[in-house]
Design a protein around this motif. Structure first.
Motif, PDB file in Angstrom:
ATOM      1  N   THR A  19       0.908  -1.391  -0.164  1.00  0.00           N
ATOM      2  CA  THR A  19       0.123  -0.082  -0.046  1.00  0.00           C
ATOM      3  C   THR A  19       0.821   1.441   0.007  1.00  0.00           C
ATOM      4  O   THR A  19       0.341   2.384  -0.501  1.00  0.00           O
ATOM      5  CB  THR A  19      -1.096  -0.046   1.172  1.00  0.00           C
ATOM      6  N   GLN A  20       1.940   1.165   0.571  1.00  0.00           N
ATOM      7  CA  GLN A  20       2.900   2.311   0.489  1.00  0.00           C
ATOM      8  C   GLN A  20       4.082   2.599  -0.602  1.00  0.00           C
ATOM      9  O   GLN A  20       4.322   3.577  -1.007  1.00  0.00           O
ATOM     10  CB  GLN A  20       3.709   2.394   1.851  1.00  0.00           C
ATOM     11  N   LEU A  21       4.265   1.340  -1.177  1.00  0.00           N
ATOM     12  CA  LEU A  21       5.456   1.344  -2.123  1.00  0.00           C
ATOM     13  C   LEU A  21       4.912   0.869  -3.430  1.00  0.00           C
ATOM     14  O   LEU A  21       5.199   1.592  -4.337  1.00  0.00           O
ATOM     15  CB  LEU A  21       6.722   0.453  -1.573  1.00  0.00           C
ATOM     16  N   LEU A  22       4.209  -0.045  -3.497  1.00  0.00           N
ATOM     17  CA  LEU A  22       3.919  -0.631  -4.924  1.00  0.00           C
ATOM     18  C   LEU A  22       2.531  -0.175  -5.342  1.00  0.00           C
ATOM     19  O   LEU A  22       2.753   0.356  -6.549  1.00  0.00           O
ATOM     20  CB  LEU A  22       3.438  -2.422  -4.698  1.00  0.00           C
ATOM     21  N   ARG A  23       1.648   0.143  -4.810  1.00  0.00           N
ATOM     22  CA  ARG A  23       0.363   0.899  -5.313  1.00  0.00           C
ATOM     23  C   ARG A  23      -0.169   1.790  -4.307  1.00  0.00           C
ATOM     24  O   ARG A  23      -0.957   1.482  -3.499  1.00  0.00           O
ATOM     25  CB  ARG A  23      -0.748  -0.261  -5.269  1.00  0.00           C
ATOM     26  N   PRO A  24       0.525   3.124  -4.348  1.00  0.00           N
ATOM     27  CA  PRO A  24       0.286   4.098  -3.408  1.00  0.00           C
ATOM     28  C   PRO A  24      -1.281   4.488  -3.347  1.00  0.00           C
ATOM     29  O   PRO A  24      -1.816   5.043  -2.479  1.00  0.00           O
ATOM     30  CB  PRO A  24       1.071   5.271  -3.602  1.00  0.00           C
ATOM     31  N   GLU A  25      -2.111   4.066  -4.723  1.00  0.00           N
ATOM     32  CA  GLU A  25      -3.383   4.403  -4.759  1.00  0.00           C
ATOM     33  C   GLU A  25      -4.127   3.753  -3.652  1.00  0.00           C
ATOM     34  O   GLU A  25      -5.235   4.139  -3.142  1.00  0.00           O
ATOM     35  CB  GLU A  25      -3.978   4.084  -6.019  1.00  0.00           C
ATOM     36  N   LEU A  26      -3.569   2.713  -2.982  1.00  0.00           N
ATOM     37  CA  LEU A  26      -4.181   2.024  -1.773  1.00  0.00           C
ATOM     38  C   LEU A  26      -3.667   2.490  -0.580  1.00  0.00           C
ATOM     39  O   LEU A  26      -3.908   1.741   0.451  1.00  0.00           O
ATOM     40  CB  LEU A  26      -4.109   0.606  -1.906  1.00  0.00           C
ATOM     41  N   SER A  48     -11.081  -4.342  -0.164  1.00  0.00           N
ATOM     42  CA  SER A  48     -11.639  -4.079  -1.516  1.00  0.00           C
ATOM     43  C   SER A  48     -10.656  -3.124  -2.348  1.00  0.00           C
ATOM     44  O   SER A  48     -10.016  -2.408  -1.802  1.00  0.00           O
ATOM     45  CB  SER A  48     -13.022  -3.753  -1.095  1.00  0.00           C
ATOM     46  N   GLN A  49     -10.873  -3.697  -3.577  1.00  0.00           N
ATOM     47  CA  GLN A  49      -9.629  -2.968  -4.493  1.00  0.00           C
ATOM     48  C   GLN A  49     -10.542  -2.992  -5.971  1.00  0.00           C
ATOM     49  O   GLN A  49     -10.786  -4.141  -6.323  1.00  0.00           O
ATOM     50  CB  GLN A  49      -8.576  -3.933  -4.475  1.00  0.00           C
ATOM     51  N   THR A  50     -10.423  -1.975  -6.755  1.00  0.00           N
ATOM     52  CA  THR A  50     -11.195  -2.090  -8.093  1.00  0.00           C
ATOM     53  C   THR A  50      -9.841  -2.430  -9.103  1.00  0.00           C
ATOM     54  O   THR A  50      -9.010  -1.605  -8.869  1.00  0.00           O
ATOM     55  CB  THR A  50     -11.798  -0.799  -8.450  1.00  0.00           C
ATOM     56  N   ILE A  51      -9.974  -3.496  -9.811  1.00  0.00           N
ATOM     57  CA  ILE A  51      -9.191  -3.718 -10.835  1.00  0.00           C
ATOM     58  C   ILE A  51      -9.834  -3.281 -12.054  1.00  0.00           C
ATOM     59  O   ILE A  51     -11.025  -3.575 -12.403  1.00  0.00           O
ATOM     60  CB  ILE A  51      -9.018  -5.323 -10.985  1.00  0.00           C
ATOM     61  N   PRO A  52      -9.108  -2.674 -13.080  1.00  0.00           N
ATOM     62  CA  PRO A  52      -9.567  -2.049 -14.276  1.00  0.00           C
ATOM     63  C   PRO A  52     -10.019  -3.331 -15.102  1.00  0.00           C
ATOM     64  O   PRO A  52      -9.505  -4.394 -15.142  1.00  0.00           O
ATOM     65  CB  PRO A  52      -8.425  -1.423 -15.005  1.00  0.00           C
ATOM     66  N   CYS A  53     -11.222  -2.840 -15.785  1.00  0.00           N
ATOM     67  CA  CYS A  53     -11.477  -4.139 -16.883  1.00  0.00           C
ATOM     68  C   CYS A  53     -10.397  -4.302 -17.957  1.00  0.00           C
ATOM     69  O   CYS A  53      -9.408  -3.678 -18.005  1.00  0.00           O
ATOM     70  CB  CYS A  53     -12.896  -3.427 -17.730  1.00  0.00           C
ATOM     71  N   LEU A  67      -4.463 -12.525  -9.057  1.00  0.00           N
ATOM     72  CA  LEU A  67      -4.917 -12.268  -7.731  1.00  0.00           C
ATOM     73  C   LEU A  67      -3.759 -12.065  -6.782  1.00  0.00           C
ATOM     74  O   LEU A  67      -3.997 -11.166  -6.021  1.00  0.00           O
ATOM     75  CB  LEU A  67      -5.542 -13.664  -7.343  1.00  0.00           C
ATOM     76  N   GLU A  68      -2.488 -12.354  -7.065  1.00  0.00           N
ATOM     77  CA  GLU A  68      -1.556 -12.421  -6.188  1.00  0.00           C
ATOM     78  C   GLU A  68      -0.937 -10.781  -6.466  1.00  0.00           C
ATOM     79  O   GLU A  68      -0.034 -10.276  -5.669  1.00  0.00           O
ATOM     80  CB  GLU A  68      -0.468 -13.301  -6.194  1.00  0.00           C
ATOM     81  N   ASP A  69      -1.269 -10.272  -7.403  1.00  0.00           N
ATOM     82  CA  ASP A  69      -1.082  -8.829  -7.755  1.00  0.00           C
ATOM     83  C   ASP A  69      -2.026  -7.757  -7.070  1.00  0.00           C
ATOM     84  O   ASP A  69      -2.034  -6.602  -7.115  1.00  0.00           O
ATOM     85  CB  ASP A  69      -1.031  -8.365  -9.341  1.00  0.00           C
ATOM     86  N   THR A  70      -3.115  -8.317  -6.269  1.00  0.00           N
ATOM     87  CA  THR A  70      -3.943  -7.535  -5.492  1.00  0.00           C
ATOM     88  C   THR A  70      -3.512  -7.514  -4.319  1.00  0.00           C
ATOM     89  O   THR A  70      -2.786  -8.581  -3.770  1.00  0.00           O
ATOM     90  CB  THR A  70      -5.337  -7.974  -5.682  1.00  0.00           C
ATOM     91  N   LEU A  71      -4.086  -6.660  -3.372  1.00  0.00           N
ATOM     92  CA  LEU A  71      -3.607  -6.328  -1.937  1.00  0.00           C
ATOM     93  C   LEU A  71      -3.537  -7.766  -1.467  1.00  0.00           C
ATOM     94  O   LEU A  71      -2.669  -8.274  -0.510  1.00  0.00           O
ATOM     95  CB  LEU A  71      -4.311  -5.514  -1.374  1.00  0.00           C
ATOM     96  N   ILE A  72      -5.003  -8.371  -1.090  1.00  0.00           N
ATOM     97  CA  ILE A  72      -5.137  -9.434  -0.374  1.00  0.00           C
ATOM     98  C   ILE A  72      -4.411 -10.826  -0.747  1.00  0.00           C
ATOM     99  O   ILE A  72      -3.797 -11.525  -0.077  1.00  0.00           O
ATOM    100  CB  ILE A  72      -6.836  -9.898  -0.240  1.00  0.00           C
ATOM    101  N   GLY A  73      -4.141 -10.755  -2.333  1.00  0.00           N
ATOM    102  CA  GLY A  73      -3.520 -11.984  -2.734  1.00  0.00           C
ATOM    103  C   GLY A  73      -1.927 -11.917  -2.468  1.00  0.00           C
ATOM    104  O   GLY A  73      -1.197 -12.792  -2.065  1.00  0.00           O
ATOM    105  N   TYR A  74      -1.314 -10.405  -2.427  1.00  0.00           N
ATOM    106  CA  TYR A  74       0.005 -10.201  -2.269  1.00  0.00           C
ATOM    107  C   TYR A  74       0.177 -10.521  -0.739  1.00  0.00           C
ATOM    108  O   TYR A  74       1.383 -11.092  -0.481  1.00  0.00           O
ATOM    109  CB  TYR A  74       0.065  -8.841  -2.684  1.00  0.00           C
ATOM    110  N   ILE A  75      -0.565 -10.281   0.159  1.00  0.00           N
ATOM    111  CA  ILE A  75      -0.341 -10.332   1.543  1.00  0.00           C
ATOM    112  C   ILE A  75      -0.216 -11.977   2.024  1.00  0.00           C
ATOM    113  O   ILE A  75       0.697 -12.518   2.756  1.00  0.00           O
ATOM    114  CB  ILE A  75      -1.367  -9.743   2.339  1.00  0.00           C
ATOM    115  N   ALA A  76      -1.164 -12.559   1.196  1.00  0.00           N
ATOM    116  CA  ALA A  76      -1.411 -14.136   1.716  1.00  0.00           C
ATOM    117  C   ALA A  76      -0.566 -15.192   0.926  1.00  0.00           C
ATOM    118  O   ALA A  76      -0.337 -16.286   1.394  1.00  0.00           O
ATOM    119  CB  ALA A  76      -2.767 -14.262   1.760  1.00  0.00           C
TER     120      ALA A  76
END
Ligand code: NAD
Length: 285
Positions: free
Chosen positions: A33-40, A77-82, A108-117
């Motif tokens: 959230t701080q480094l990879l996808r600061p939009e989160l 929750s995170q919005t992935i573009p179409c 999925l692993e490039d989204t926050l929840i997948g990246y974490i787990a």
């Protein structure tokens, strides 16, 4: 106040929780959230870490449920573009190499929840406030409704439900189970998810075929594009786009009104394989 437990936690057949699980979860959450996808950057990693452990601590690790993970899902929750969702099966490395280069695409692993787990293990015990670092239920040998399996089913389902536009799947044509038709038919079986000798769990181990394709929304997803990749130097190709196993996938999607295309050894992903094997004849032409 904690009383000494009467009995030690049960020994399961699977690997125990990952050492330093909570610290890894917190660290990955901040990295993402701080480094990879600061939009989160607004995400509350402290709350996310707590919601994650609260989903399974002090609970029977064979009775985990989707409900247990609802708060965690809400907080991540995170919005992935179409047109940017990438599914995969038996191709974890290649699919993730692909999205590492194509930063506009998401597994999925490039989204926050997948990246974490990703790659972690976790479970608790009904009689304790602690994680079980000794052992966790093995999904086949102990129970299907264990915290890790239920988690991946739950987040994979949400990832598929949220997909829109043209979506892709990276499949492995060098294994016999390129697409697990049994996973899909098990799901279509009216008795699903009841598990019995007639419906062995050994044929239920493919999340893409069992969960994800069934949760794509026909109105939202216009087409699923499959890339069937083959190992370079592999002696034998089990499946290509013309294999009956791919027709099964096509059939399931057609029944769901989702278009399907298939391409063997899709060039952008083939190039990634060729980085490792530049001298292979298939990479030289
Ligand atoms: P796969 O068979 O290659 O399995 C992917 C990983 O999930 C493997 O490490 C496997 O051991 C593990 N796994 C699969 N089913 C499991 C279960 N019931 N309990 C515990 N672990 C299990 O590919 P797949 O099963 O089709 O899953 C890949 C798809 O599903 C991807 O599209 C992804 O979105 C999602 N997914 C990801 C993970 C992950 O570990 N990152 C796990 C499950 C599902």
């Amino acid at each position: 106040l904690m009383w000494p437990r009467a009995t030690p936690p049960r020994a399961w057949n699977g690997t125990g929780s990952t050492p330093h699980f909570s610290e890894i979860v917190l660290g990955r959450c901040f990295t993402y959230t701080q480094l990879l996808r600061p939009e989160l950057g607004h995400a509350d990693c402290g709350q996310i870490g707590k919601a994650f452990t609260n989903a399974f601590l002090s609970k029977d690790p064979c009775h985990s449920s989707e409900q247990d993970y609802q708060l965690l899902l809400k907080l991540t929750s995170q919005t992935i573009p179409c047109h940017s969702s990438v599914f995969w099966s038996k191709s974890t490395q290649l699919a993730h190499l692909y999205t590492r280069v194509r930063q506009d695409m998401f597994t999925l692993e490039d989204t926050l929840i997948g990246y974490i787990a990703d790659g972690l293990n976790w479970c608790g015990d009904a009689g304790s406030y602690e994680m079980n670092y000794q052992s966790c239920p093995h999904w086949r040998k102990d129970c299907i409704n264990n915290p890790v399996s239920v988690f991946w089913d739950t987040v994979s389902k949400r990832f598929a439900e949220n997909a829109c536009g043209e979506v892709q799947v990276v499949l492995n044509g060098s294994v016999s189970n390129t697409f697990d038709k049994n996973s899909a038919s098990a799901y279509l079986n009216p008795h699903w998810p009841r598990r019995s000798v007639l419906n062995p769990v050994s044929s239920m181990n493919n999340t893409f075929g069992r969960v994800e394709i069934h949760n794509l929304h026909p109105g939202k997803v216009s087409v699923l594009k499959a890339w069937v990749m083959h190992d370079i130097g592999g002696v034998y190709s089990y499946h290509t786009c013309s294999s009956p196993i791919i027709d099964d996938l096509k059939f399931i999607l057609s029944k769901r009104n989702i278009s399907f295309t298939c391409e063997d050894d899709y060039r952008p992903i083939k190039f990634l394989q060729c980085v490792k094997s530049p001298e292979d004849s298939s990479c030289r032409k």
